[in-house]
Enzyme design. Structure first.
Site, PDB file in Angstrom:
ATOM      1  CE  LYS A 107      -2.231  -1.957   3.435  1.00  0.00           C
ATOM      2  NZ  LYS A 107      -1.840  -3.346   3.167  1.00  0.00           N
ATOM      3  CB  THR A 120       9.101   5.968   5.644  1.00  0.00           C
ATOM      4  OG1 THR A 120       8.716   5.239   4.474  1.00  0.00           O
ATOM      5  CG2 THR A 120       9.604   7.341   5.270  1.00  0.00           C
ATOM      6  CB  SER A 121       9.913   0.421   5.922  1.00  0.00           C
ATOM      7  OG  SER A 121       8.955  -0.592   5.896  1.00  0.00           O
ATOM      8  NE  ARG A 122       7.794  -1.228  12.237  1.00  0.00           N
ATOM      9  CZ  ARG A 122       6.828  -0.359  11.935  1.00  0.00           C
ATOM     10  NH1 ARG A 122       7.123   0.764  11.308  1.00  0.00           N
ATOM     11  NH2 ARG A 122       5.577  -0.607  12.283  1.00  0.00           N
ATOM     12  CG  ASP A 169       9.452   8.682   9.848  1.00  0.00           C
ATOM     13  OD1 ASP A 169       9.618   9.696  10.565  1.00  0.00           O
ATOM     14  OD2 ASP A 169       8.398   8.011   9.878  1.00  0.00           O
ATOM     15  CD  GLU A 226      12.076   3.802  15.262  1.00  0.00           C
ATOM     16  OE1 GLU A 226      12.455   4.411  14.259  1.00  0.00           O
ATOM     17  OE2 GLU A 226      10.940   3.316  15.365  1.00  0.00           O
ATOM     18  CG  HIS A 236       8.053   5.550  13.775  1.00  0.00           C
ATOM     19  ND1 HIS A 236       8.654   4.336  13.982  1.00  0.00           N
ATOM     20  CD2 HIS A 236       6.958   5.282  13.015  1.00  0.00           C
ATOM     21  CE1 HIS A 236       7.961   3.388  13.393  1.00  0.00           C
ATOM     22  NE2 HIS A 236       6.925   3.945  12.799  1.00  0.00           N
ATOM     23  CD  GLN A 237       7.598  14.136  11.555  1.00  0.00           C
ATOM     24  OE1 GLN A 237       8.365  14.509  12.426  1.00  0.00           O
ATOM     25  NE2 GLN A 237       6.915  14.984  10.805  1.00  0.00           N
ATOM     26  CG  PHE A 284       1.829   7.505  12.381  1.00  0.00           C
ATOM     27  CD1 PHE A 284       3.093   7.685  12.891  1.00  0.00           C
ATOM     28  CD2 PHE A 284       0.736   7.840  13.181  1.00  0.00           C
ATOM     29  CE1 PHE A 284       3.284   8.164  14.188  1.00  0.00           C
ATOM     30  CE2 PHE A 284       0.910   8.316  14.472  1.00  0.00           C
ATOM     31  CZ  PHE A 284       2.196   8.481  14.974  1.00  0.00           C
TER      32      PHE A 284
HETATM   33  P1  NAI Z   1       1.993  -3.875   2.815  1.00  0.00           P
HETATM   34  O1  NAI Z   1       1.849  -5.178   3.519  1.00  0.00           O
HETATM   35  O2  NAI Z   1       0.823  -3.294   2.090  1.00  0.00           O
HETATM   36  O3  NAI Z   1       3.190  -3.969   1.756  1.00  0.00           O
HETATM   37  C1  NAI Z   1       4.425  -4.529   2.023  1.00  0.00           C
HETATM   38  C2  NAI Z   1       5.001  -5.026   0.703  1.00  0.00           C
HETATM   39  O4  NAI Z   1       6.329  -5.469   0.933  1.00  0.00           O
HETATM   40  C3  NAI Z   1       4.226  -6.220   0.110  1.00  0.00           C
HETATM   41  O5  NAI Z   1       3.911  -5.957  -1.249  1.00  0.00           O
HETATM   42  C4  NAI Z   1       5.195  -7.379   0.247  1.00  0.00           C
HETATM   43  O6  NAI Z   1       5.066  -8.348  -0.807  1.00  0.00           O
HETATM   44  C5  NAI Z   1       6.525  -6.648   0.170  1.00  0.00           C
HETATM   45  N1  NAI Z   1       7.648  -7.416   0.685  1.00  0.00           N
HETATM   46  C6  NAI Z   1       7.675  -8.283   1.721  1.00  0.00           C
HETATM   47  N2  NAI Z   1       8.908  -8.804   1.866  1.00  0.00           N
HETATM   48  C7  NAI Z   1       9.671  -8.234   0.899  1.00  0.00           C
HETATM   49  C8  NAI Z   1      11.033  -8.367   0.498  1.00  0.00           C
HETATM   50  N3  NAI Z   1      11.850  -9.218   1.145  1.00  0.00           N
HETATM   51  N4  NAI Z   1      11.482  -7.623  -0.527  1.00  0.00           N
HETATM   52  C9  NAI Z   1      10.653  -6.796  -1.207  1.00  0.00           C
HETATM   53  N5  NAI Z   1       9.345  -6.642  -0.898  1.00  0.00           N
HETATM   54  C10 NAI Z   1       8.872  -7.345   0.142  1.00  0.00           C
HETATM   55  O7  NAI Z   1       2.538  -2.860   3.905  1.00  0.00           O
HETATM   56  P2  NAI Z   1       2.422  -1.266   3.917  1.00  0.00           P
HETATM   57  O8  NAI Z   1       1.125  -0.856   4.533  1.00  0.00           O
HETATM   58  O9  NAI Z   1       2.762  -0.738   2.577  1.00  0.00           O
HETATM   59  O10 NAI Z   1       3.560  -0.893   4.971  1.00  0.00           O
HETATM   60  C11 NAI Z   1       4.927  -1.143   4.710  1.00  0.00           C
HETATM   61  C12 NAI Z   1       5.722  -0.903   5.980  1.00  0.00           C
HETATM   62  O11 NAI Z   1       5.708   0.487   6.310  1.00  0.00           O
HETATM   63  C13 NAI Z   1       5.144  -1.575   7.243  1.00  0.00           C
HETATM   64  O12 NAI Z   1       5.597  -2.927   7.356  1.00  0.00           O
HETATM   65  C14 NAI Z   1       5.702  -0.729   8.347  1.00  0.00           C
HETATM   66  O13 NAI Z   1       6.930  -1.302   8.765  1.00  0.00           O
HETATM   67  C15 NAI Z   1       5.984   0.619   7.688  1.00  0.00           C
HETATM   68  N6  NAI Z   1       5.160   1.709   8.243  1.00  0.00           N
HETATM   69  C16 NAI Z   1       5.779   2.842   8.705  1.00  0.00           C
HETATM   70  C17 NAI Z   1       5.055   3.897   9.220  1.00  0.00           C
HETATM   71  C18 NAI Z   1       5.698   5.160   9.701  1.00  0.00           C
HETATM   72  O14 NAI Z   1       5.056   5.953  10.413  1.00  0.00           O
HETATM   73  N7  NAI Z   1       6.930   5.436   9.347  1.00  0.00           N
HETATM   74  C19 NAI Z   1       3.579   3.800   9.342  1.00  0.00           C
HETATM   75  C20 NAI Z   1       3.016   2.602   8.761  1.00  0.00           C
HETATM   76  C21 NAI Z   1       3.788   1.587   8.250  1.00  0.00           C
END
Ligand code: NAI
Length: 328
Positions: free
Chosen positions: A155, A231-233, A257, A262, A294-295, A297
């Site tokens: 997403k 911005t992921s982890r 982020d 952190e 981590h902002q 969101f």
């Molecule tokens: P999602 O589940 O919709 O998409 C994750 C995508 O990563 C999927 O298409 C999956 O197939 C792919 N994936 C999984 N393993 C992989 C790999 N080894 N190599 C390449 N692609 C791979 O998740 P969404 O909602 O897009 O969120 C992604 C990440 O963003 C979350 O897991 C979370 O860690 C992070 N996040 C950060 C926020 C923030 O405030 N900075 C807020 C919300 C989420």
């Protein structure tokens, strides 16, 4: 159903209180303390607890929650890498989350970091306030017609791909699953993405497979002068290797982020503290690194979606139904 809400900030409470009247079967008590093995016992008498990204919902915490009689862990976030799901299963604790509450919120922040780091907005802001109108050290490069590499096109990655496309960039991506909506994206393997991207943005979850995905080996495969945004982890990037790469001038800029270490910082005001030896401090010492806490969101739309979905998750559980947001 009584819910104990951990790590409450004023904006959390405001957002949940706005909606709680629509859920008369739910009662929330708010705690400022973070969920840890030590604070988990405060949940005695509650059927559910609500936690967030920096909570410690590991083995010990799950054990305590179980002994307190907790049957539901409501994560008010998308990621759940901080939850011991195996223990949750063992103890019969249902874990629910808020998937995709506002992918655009995070993707827009990722682009904000990329632009800030590229065009040195963080430096320009301070410089102009000091009546220094010079441009030395401010040179950036156009994103237009450059290549954006998106790792993970779920997403948030898809939203980021659309933003980059809107900037007139060539968008390439790496994911095990191709997102059929992204007709303008060329899927490539990770090596090709690393080698060809001018901007790399990480949007895959943190798993055993993706832990330290960005390490020395993969940094060496990147173009010189690349911009990296995470911005992921934090655990996706091996920070020591990132720091070495920054020192070797591999990166034009880096926007984070999230970062390893952190946990102690996230959402806390530590401005009066003397920081311990810390990789965070080292990262902050580089002029081409921009860090936010981590902002990604943190938009009104996302907070509304988080409270709405968390409360309807709780309602579904209380009614013995599934909401579709169960993790286990
Ligand atoms: P999602 O589940 O919709 O998409 C994750 C995508 O990563 C999927 O298409 C999956 O197939 C792919 N994936 C999984 N393993 C992989 C790999 N080894 N190599 C390449 N692609 C791979 O998740 P969404 O909602 O897009 O969120 C992604 C990440 O963003 C979350 O897991 C979370 O860690 C992070 N996040 C950060 C926020 C923030 O405030 N900075 C807020 C919300 C989420």
């Amino acid at each position: 159903m009584k819910i104990l809400f951990y790590d409450t900030k004023s904006y959390d409470r405001e957002s949940f209180e706005k909606r709680i009247a629509d859920y008369p079967e739910l009662k929330i008590d708010y705690l400022k303390s973070e969920l840890t093995p030590g604070t988990a016992r405060l949940a005695a008498g509650y059927e559910a607890v609500c936690a967030f990204v920096s909570s410690d919902a590991g083995t010990k915490t799950m054990e305590e929650l179980f002994h307190c009689g907790v049957r539901l862990l409501l994560m008010r976030c998308a990621g759940f890498n901080n939850v011991d799901i195996q223990k949750a299963n063992e103890y019969g604790i249902t874990v629910m989350r808020v998937p995709g509450y506002s992918p655009e919120a995070v993707a827009e922040h990722a682009m904000a970091l990329a632009l800030t780091a590229n065009r040195k907005i963080h430096k320009a802001y301070v410089r102009v306030r000091e009546n220094d109108f010079s441009l030395g050290g401010m040179l950036g490069f156009n994103f237009y017609q450059k290549t954006a590499g998106i790792v993970g096109t779920g997403k948030i990655g898809a939203a980021m791909a659309r933003i980059c496309h809107g900037f007139g960039m060539r968008v390439i991506a790496f994911d095990m699953y191709q997102n059929p909506e992204l007709t303008f994206v060329e899927y490539v393997d990770l090596d090709k993405l690393l080698a060809e991207s001018d901007l790399i943005s990480l949007h895959c979850p943190l798993t055993d497979d993706t832990y330290h995905l960005i390490d020395k080996k993969n940094i060496n495969k990147m173009k010189n002068g690349v911009i990296l945004v995470n911005t992921s982890r934090g655990g996706l990037v091996k920070t020591e290797d990132l720091i070495a790469g920054i020192r070797e001038r591999k990166f034009f800029a880096v926007g984070l982020d999230v970062y390893e270490e952190e946990k102690k910082n996230v959402f806390e005001d530590r401005s009066d503290e003397i920081m311990e030896t810390s990789i965070t401090a080292r990262l902050l010492s580089f002029p081409n690194v921009v860090i936010t806490s981590h902002q990604g969101f943190f938009t009104e739309e996302a907070l509304s979606a988080i409270s709405e979905t968390t409360l309807s998750n709780a309602r579904a559980f209380a009614a013995g139904q599934k909401s579709g947001n169960e993790v286990n």
